[in-house]
Design a protein around this motif. Structure first.
Motif, short mmCIF file in Angstrom:
data_model
loop_
_atom_site.label_atom_id
_atom_site.label_comp_id
_atom_site.label_asym_id
_atom_site.label_seq_id
_atom_site.Cartn_x
_atom_site.Cartn_y
_atom_site.Cartn_z
N PRO A 1 -6.63 -8.39 -0.65
CA PRO A 1 -7.09 -7.47 0.40
C PRO A 1 -8.39 -7.95 1.02
CG PRO A 1 -6.64 -6.30 -1.65
CD PRO A 1 -6.60 -7.76 -1.96
N GLY A 2 -8.52 -7.72 2.29
CA GLY A 2 -9.77 -8.03 2.99
C GLY A 2 -10.77 -6.90 2.86
N PRO A 3 -11.88 -7.08 3.54
CA PRO A 3 -12.95 -6.07 3.44
C PRO A 3 -12.54 -4.70 3.98
CG PRO A 3 -13.74 -8.08 4.46
CD PRO A 3 -12.25 -8.21 4.37
N VAL A 4 -11.54 -4.66 4.81
CA VAL A 4 -11.21 -3.36 5.37
C VAL A 4 -10.63 -2.43 4.33
CG1 VAL A 4 -10.86 -4.15 7.73
CG2 VAL A 4 -8.97 -4.17 6.12
N PHE A 5 -10.21 -3.00 3.19
CA PHE A 5 -9.68 -2.13 2.15
C PHE A 5 -10.83 -1.55 1.35
CE2 PHE A 5 -6.08 -4.62 3.40
CZ PHE A 5 -5.02 -3.73 3.33
N SER A 6 -11.54 -0.65 2.01
CA SER A 6 -12.66 0.02 1.33
C SER A 6 -12.87 1.36 2.02
CB SER A 6 -13.92 -0.84 1.38
OG SER A 6 -14.29 -1.05 2.72
N HIS A 7 -13.72 2.18 1.43
CA HIS A 7 -13.99 3.49 2.03
C HIS A 7 -14.87 3.34 3.26
CE1 HIS A 7 -13.20 5.12 -2.21
NE2 HIS A 7 -12.09 5.11 -1.50
N VAL B 1 -3.05 -2.29 8.13
CA VAL B 1 -3.12 -3.67 8.58
C VAL B 1 -1.74 -4.31 8.36
CG1 VAL B 1 -5.56 -4.01 8.22
CG2 VAL B 1 -3.98 -4.42 6.33
N THR B 2 -1.48 -5.25 9.21
CA THR B 2 -0.20 -5.95 9.07
C THR B 2 -0.50 -7.41 8.79
OG1 THR B 2 0.77 -4.44 10.62
CG2 THR B 2 1.98 -6.45 10.16
N VAL B 3 -0.14 -7.86 7.63
CA VAL B 3 -0.34 -9.25 7.27
C VAL B 3 1.02 -9.80 6.85
CG1 VAL B 3 -1.51 -10.84 5.72
CG2 VAL B 3 -2.69 -8.78 6.53
N ASP B 4 1.36 -10.90 7.47
CA ASP B 4 2.66 -11.53 7.18
C ASP B 4 3.79 -10.54 7.32
OD1 ASP B 4 1.34 -13.81 6.75
OD2 ASP B 4 1.36 -13.67 4.55
N ASN B 5 3.73 -9.82 8.43
CA ASN B 5 4.77 -8.86 8.75
C ASN B 5 4.91 -7.74 7.73
OD1 ASN B 5 5.50 -9.92 11.15
ND2 ASN B 5 7.00 -11.34 10.23
N LEU B 6 3.95 -7.65 6.90
CA LEU B 6 3.98 -6.56 5.94
C LEU B 6 2.84 -5.60 6.27
CD1 LEU B 6 5.61 -5.64 3.54
CD2 LEU B 6 3.90 -6.75 2.06
N THR B 7 3.18 -4.39 6.47
CA THR B 7 2.17 -3.42 6.86
C THR B 7 1.61 -2.74 5.62
OG1 THR B 7 3.26 -2.98 8.95
CG2 THR B 7 1.72 -1.33 8.17
N ARG B 8 0.33 -2.81 5.51
CA ARG B 8 -0.32 -2.19 4.35
C ARG B 8 -1.22 -1.07 4.82
NH1 ARG B 8 0.52 -6.24 0.38
NH2 ARG B 8 1.22 -8.10 1.46
N VAL B 9 -1.13 0.04 4.12
CA VAL B 9 -1.87 1.23 4.53
C VAL B 9 -3.28 1.18 3.94
CG1 VAL B 9 -1.96 3.74 4.41
CG2 VAL B 9 0.24 2.56 4.63
N LEU B 10 -4.22 1.55 4.78
CA LEU B 10 -5.61 1.61 4.31
C LEU B 10 -5.86 2.96 3.67
CD1 LEU B 10 -7.46 -0.01 7.33
CD2 LEU B 10 -6.71 -1.09 5.21
N ASP B 11 -7.04 3.06 3.08
CA ASP B 11 -7.39 4.33 2.45
C ASP B 11 -7.56 5.42 3.51
OD1 ASP B 11 -8.25 5.71 -0.02
OD2 ASP B 11 -10.03 6.04 1.22
N GLY B 12 -7.27 6.64 3.10
CA GLY B 12 -7.40 7.77 4.05
C GLY B 12 -8.82 7.97 4.51
N LEU B 13 -9.76 7.57 3.72
CA LEU B 13 -11.16 7.80 4.06
C LEU B 13 -11.69 6.78 5.05
CD1 LEU B 13 -13.64 9.52 3.35
CD2 LEU B 13 -14.14 7.91 1.54
N PHE B 14 -11.01 5.66 5.15
CA PHE B 14 -11.49 4.48 5.87
C PHE B 14 -12.41 4.79 7.04
CE2 PHE B 14 -10.50 1.18 9.14
CZ PHE B 14 -11.24 0.18 8.56
N PHE B 15 -13.65 4.33 6.90
CA PHE B 15 -14.68 4.71 7.85
C PHE B 15 -15.49 3.48 8.22
CE2 PHE B 15 -19.03 6.50 8.61
CZ PHE B 15 -18.73 7.14 9.80
#
Lengths: 348, 823
Positions: free
Chosen positions: A125-131, A158-172
């Motif tokens: 996961p990249g940095p966006v996978f955080s609160h 985020v979509t990486v390699d055609n796979l969509t991954r959901v970020l945290d609900g809090l993502f700010f």
């Protein structure tokens, strides 16, 4: 998308608070966040207020600021203030991305990496996978990277390699840009600015606050002061969001006033493109959150007056480039406020 | 960020406030010295002074004393009023609206005063209760007082806001000055007559005095402007200076020609080329009340073109007994200038008798019509219409008896009565053998203004009558007289003087001339009488008359104006003069013989002038003075001198047609007892419009105050659901009464916060009000009890009022349409 918190997690440092289902609880979240942030960052009470409002309104913030003004401190303090009560996932409390021209989208979103031991690809996961994400100097990187981040902000995925991954609900996201040093930058187009709930132009802090910063330098470096102050959990923030959305009353008159502001902005001669409907939609939770932060359970004209410049001024496309967006917003706002005031007197 | 915005906002406000008039001047003064301190403390009194002078100058030409006093006071009071109003308009936040309101109110005051005074004069009910004099008094106060107050306050309020308007004030002062000077141009004497008189007696030119007063007003205004604007507005200073220079030039132009006036030089020569009313020397005579009346007495014609004309020509003249009008004596048309000093105006100059008019040939103008209601032929063949009597010796001449002789000359009316006036009748005749006097009544219609009524001697009663034709007649009155019927021959046996007189009265009437030659001459004349007649006073008097008839020469050109004592100069000089000289000479000769005598003044019309009709015309050339002596049991008897030699040409004959016509008008139209209203058709449209206007005004006032009161009381009566609105609106009304209201686009919360210092309770009221409007239906604000609402609104109102001064509270309570500004 909503995940149940793990209430029996051994990593929990304190008893989880009871679920929040009223505005008192929601205000408790605001109050704790405010106390912690104010302790960490001096002289930025107005920005702190806006950031809390944006957090509760599920929006993102763009800080226009010069280096060394405490952005990182602020974002970090916010991240520190939120307890991750679901430590099992890969989401961390706080990440910072320093944007540079040679940054790649995968540096933001994360990438698929081959693991020779398992002989498999796995997603790192990249940095966006955080609160809380601090996107520093967002205008220094290429539009490609910018749009990667902005997609994450808008869709919470985020979509990486055609796979969509959901970020945290809090993502700010707290993004910053330096308005003065424009050489070699890629200014954000207005469609992307639209993703930010607030654009906040920070000013130099007051003299007393600055002295206070110097005085408390060592204490803050030790990080002692923050330990005692109660934090909020990720779940509490999400609950508070939903409570605000449900329980803070937005009168029809407020909707009327919002529409009036938008109409006025679209008929202004200096404005090429007025306030969008999406902006109005986004502004309602912000108004609700602001009302809560003022311990009020309904939105009033003051909320609109306070938030309108931050919500609307970066969404206006002016005919001639100028710095007058603030005054244009004020012009659009005045009749709306006036009609709102009159409505209270003449229609109950 | 928000904090910064607020700070900037406040800073802006402060800047704005210092931009307003009063604060600005105060700020301009702030840093320097004693002069500024003086200006700051003295400017209100100084401005009051200047405004009062301006008001005085403006109205002195227009109205009677009460009006002038009212205007002066009103103008003076306008300055503090304007200061208060200016503070009211500039204080607080809602500036423009309140100033507009103040300006509109002042304009309304002016218009209202003009309209109300107009209606007042036509309010017959008030006229009948108050009487004409009171009516005029009130009229002066309503019209001039209120108008001056409103107009001057309006100028001042505007000047407080826009300093340039102060220049207009200077211009107004100058206009007043020019106005007053214009009325006095070419030596014409105009009001205020008491001022002209006073100046004249002091040896000053009245125009100079007026110029000085007006210039004082202009200079005070201008200097205040310059001092207040010092250093900050060079332009306005330059403007003021220019104005001053122009004013000085105008002043110089205004009175410079008067000095080089050929008229003035002729007067100084003492030549009677033109007849004028000349100023009186200082007299002990007290007839000051006549000066306010402003008419020169006996003045035949008010228009300046009248040669006989009294009164208007030269600054020297004096108001009250202006000249005695010309007189006809015997067949001759003689003129008599009666009293007054000569042109020198020194007041020290003694001559009494002034110039004649007839000689120089002005057209004789009718001044009055007398319609006899009884047939009466006087034994003297002339109707002596006495207006006044001179009995007191003032060292130079005879003048009306002063206040030290209250019982003297009570048979003349001092002014026009508003009701029936009884004067002292002649003594009742004790013997019934033959009636000495008969009742005669006559109607007198004045064609020109007079200061007092005249009557066929001896009058008993004056009755004012409604004027049937104001365009033609100035006044109409009936006079009842006990006129002499007994022929002169029957009087020889009668005694002179009245035993009932007090010592001082007797001394007054017998006061001889200090020159012994009068007594010597009288003695010589009496010696020519037969022995048996010498003890009879009346015989002695007749002898003196006959002697004078023979020895004197009539000429209106001989004025004896330069003589130390004109009577002496006349009688022991060339013995040429006119009726005033004759009358004085006769009186002194009679007095030297112990016979009470005085000079009667008024008009004399020969009996034959009426041509058998009952009406006769009195003309300006009929003005006359004659000697009278007191015959016991009969009263004052006219014993006129008829000189045999006349140097003047005969006057024009009476216009018979005019006489008949005017007589008819008086007779027919004076349906005396008929009420005046019947003569003028009731004018419905006008009355209707006025009534409608009044009704509209009253309705507007009642409705505005009704709305005001209703909004104040509604919180107590309204349904519970409306409480947040009703209470908040009541509070907003109160704010608006003090000129404070929400700005366009300002939120209610911000407005409450802005004035939290004044009224903390208003903040909670605002919170409730807004919550009731915007919060969810189940919000706890909907359960706030009425008691709480009422308590809070009450506290709010009290806090707002308590923050303001008492006079502001009064103004606020009176503000009729404050709710209009409640937002």
């Amino acid at each position: 998308m909503e995940r149940e918190p793990n209430l029996h997690n051994p990593h929990m440092t304190h008893e989880p608070a009871p679920p929040i289902d009223d505005l008192n609880g929601a205000f408790g979240v605001v109050d704790r966040l405010r106390a912690r942030l104010r302790a960490a960052v001096k002289g930025r009470d107005d920005v702190i207020e806006l950031i809390i409002v944006a957090l509760l309104a599920d929006g993102h913030v763009l800080l226009e600021d010069y280096p060394g003004s405490g952005k990182t401190t602020l974002a970090k303090a916010l991240g520190d203030s939120i307890v991750d009560d679901m430590p099992d996932d890969d989401i961390v409390a706080f990440r910072r991305i320093q944007f540079t021209p040679d940054l790649l989208p995968s540096d933001v979103t994360g990438s698929t990496i081959f693991d020779p031991t398992n002989n498999r690809f796995f997603f790192r996961p990249g940095p966006v996978f955080s609160h809380v994400v601090l996107a520093d100097e967002i205008n220094r990187t290429s539009p490609k990277v910018q749009s990667a981040l902005l997609e994450a902000m808008g869709e919470k995925q985020v979509t990486v390699d055609n796979l969509t991954r959901v970020l945290d609900g809090l993502f700010f996201v707290i993004a910053t840009q330096n308005p003065l040093d424009l050489q070699g930058t890629f200014p954000l187009p207005s469609a992307q600015l639209d993703r930010f709930l607030f654009k906040i132009r920070m000013e130099h802090i007051a003299r007393e606050a600055e002295l206070e910063v110097l005085r408390t330098r060592r204490a803050r470096a030790d990080g002692d002061g923050d330990q005692d102050r109660p934090r909020v959990s990720r779940t509490e923030v999400l609950h508070a969001r939903s409570a605000v959305d449900r329980l803070v009353h937005v009168a029809d008159a407020i909707h009327d006033a919002l529409v009036l502001v938008a109409e006025r902005s679209r008929t202004q001669e200096r404005v090429m493109q007025g306030i969008s409907t999406r902006a109005l939609v986004l502004s309602v939770p912000a108004l609700q959150a602001r009302a809560l932060s003022q311990t009020r359970d309904f939105v009033n004209a003051e909320d609109l007056e306070f938030l309108a410049p931050y919500i609307f001024s970066h969404r206006l496309e002016l005919g001639a480039p100028s710095e007058q967006t603030q005054s244009i917003v004020q012009d659009c706002l005045r009749p709306a406020l006036e009609s709102l005031a009159r409505v209270t007197l003449h229609r109950i | 960020m928000a904090l910064n915005r607020i700070a900037a906002f406040k800073g802006g406000r402060r800047l704005h406030e210092t931009g307003t008039g009063t604060n600005m001047t105060a700020a301009t003064y702030a840093d320097d010295g004693r002069l500024d301190h003086l200006v700051r403390t003295m400017r209100v009194p100084l401005r009051m002074f200047a405004a009062a002078l301006t008001g005085f100058m403006f109205t002195s030409q227009l109205t009677v004393t009460s009006g002038v006093v009212a205007a002066t006071l009103g103008a003076a009071l306008s300055v503090p009023l304007a200061v208060l109003l200016g503070r009211f308009a500039d204080d607080g936040t809602g500036t423009a609206v309140r100033r507009a309101w103040v300006v509109a109110c002042l304009l309304g005051l002016v218009v209202l005063a003009a309209a109300a005074s107009g209606m007042w004069l036509h309010w017959t009910a008030a006229a009948s209760t108050l009487g004409p004099a009171r009516m005029l008094w009130w009229y002066g106060w309503i019209r001039h007082g209120l108008m001056a107050l409103g107009a001057f306050a309006l100028l001042r309020v505007l000047a407080l806001r826009r300093p340039g308007v102060a220049v207009v004030e200077v211009l107004v002062s100058m206009a007043a000055l020019g106005w007053a000077l214009a009325a006095h141009r070419d030596g014409i004497i105009a009001r205020p007559l008491w001022l002209s008189d006073w100046a004249w007696r002091q040896g000053l030119e009245p125009t100079h005095v007026l110029a000085a007063i007006g210039a004082a007003a202009v200079i005070v205004h201008a200097v205040l402007i310059v001092l207040e604007r010092r250093g900050s507005r060079p332009l306005s200073s330059a403007l003021v200076m220019t104005t001053l220079v122009i004013g000085a030039v105008m002043l110089w132009r205004a009175y410079a020609p008067a000095q080089g006036d050929p008229l003035a030089s002729r007067l100084e020569d003492g030549l009677g080329g033109r007849t004028e009313a000349l100023g009186d020397p200082p007299r002990s005579a007290p007839n000051t009340e006549q000066s306010s009346d402003g008419r020169i007495d006996g003045e035949p014609s008010p228009s300046g073109d009248d040669a006989g004309g009294a009164g208007q020509q030269h600054p020297a003249s004096d108001n009250d007994r202006g000249n005695l009008p010309p007189a006809q004596m015997g067949d001759e048309n003689a003129a008599v200038g009666d009293d007054s000093t000569q042109s020198q105006a020194q007041g020290t100059s003694p001559n009494d008798n002034r110039d004649p008019n007839g000689g120089s040939g002005g057209a004789p103008n009718p001044v009055a019509v007398v319609v006899l209601e009884n047939d009466y032929s006087p034994p003297s063949q002339g109707y002596y219409l006495r207006q006044d009597a001179w009995s007191q010796w003032n060292g130079h001449r005879l003048v009306p008896a002063g206040p030290r002789h209250p019982e003297a000359d009570n048979d003349v009316a001092k002014g026009f009565p508003s009701d029936v006036l009884q004067v002292q009748p002649p003594p009742p005749a004790p013997d019934t053998a033959e009636p000495l006097r008969t009742q005669v009544s006559a109607k007198v219609a004045l064609l020109t203004e007079h200061h007092a009524p005249f009557a066929i001697e001896s009058p008993v009663r004056f009755t004012p009558l409604p004027n049937p034709n104001p365009d033609r007649f100035k006044r109409l009155y009936r006079v009842s007289s006990l006129a002499q019927t007994v022929p002169y021959e029957s009087l020889f046996a009668r005694k002179a003087n009245e035993p009932a007189w007090s010592e001082s009265t007797r001394a007054l009437y017998l006061q001889p001339h200090p020159d012994p030659r009068f007594a010597q001459l009288a003695d010589r004349i009496v010696q020519t009488l037969p022995e048996h007649l010498r003890p009879q006073p009346f015989a002695r008097a007749v002898a003196i008359k006959l002697h004078l008839d023979k020895s004197l020469t009539y000429s209106t050109r001989e004025r004896h104006a330069d003589a130390e004592d004109p009577t002496v100069d006349f009688l022991f000089g060339n013995r040429t003069g006119y009726c005033v000289h004759f009358a004085h000479a006769a009186v002194f000769l009679l007095r030297s013989q112990g016979i009470a005598a005085r000079v009667g003044t008024g008009y004399m019309v020969e009996e034959q002038a009426r041509k058998g009709g009952s009406a006769f015309l009195v003309r300006n050339v009929d003005a006359h003075a004659w000697p009278e002596l007191y015959v016991r049991d009969l009263g004052w008897v006219v014993l006129d001198i008829a000189p045999e030699n006349n140097l003047d040409e005969a006057g024009e004959p009476v216009d018979d047609d005019l006489q008949r016509l005017l007589g008819e008008m008086v007779r027919e139209q004076v349906g005396e007892e008929e009420p005046l209203e019947d003569e003028r058709p009731f004018q419905w449209p006008q009355v209707l419009w006025r009534l409608l206007g009044f009704a509209a005004l009253i309705a507007a006032l009642v409705s505005t105050y009704g709305i005001k009161l209703g909004r104040r009381l509604w919180p107590y009566l309204c349904p519970t659901a409306q409480l947040p609105r009703a209470t908040y609106r009541a509070a907003l009304d109160r704010w608006a009464e003090y000129g404070l209201h929400r700005h366009e686009g300002q939120t209610r919360e911000a407005f409450a916060a802005q004035h939290q210092r004044i009224s903390p309770a208003f903040v909670s009221l605002t919170r409730w009000h807004v919550a009731a409007a915007l919060a969810a239906p189940h919000h706890p604000v909907h359960t706030v009890p009425r008691r709480e609402y009422l308590k809070t609104v009450h506290r709010t109102l009290r806090q707002i009022s308590a923050h303001h001064s008492p006079w502001r509270r009064i103004l606020a309570a009176l503000h009729p349409v404050a709710f209009r500004f409640a937002r």
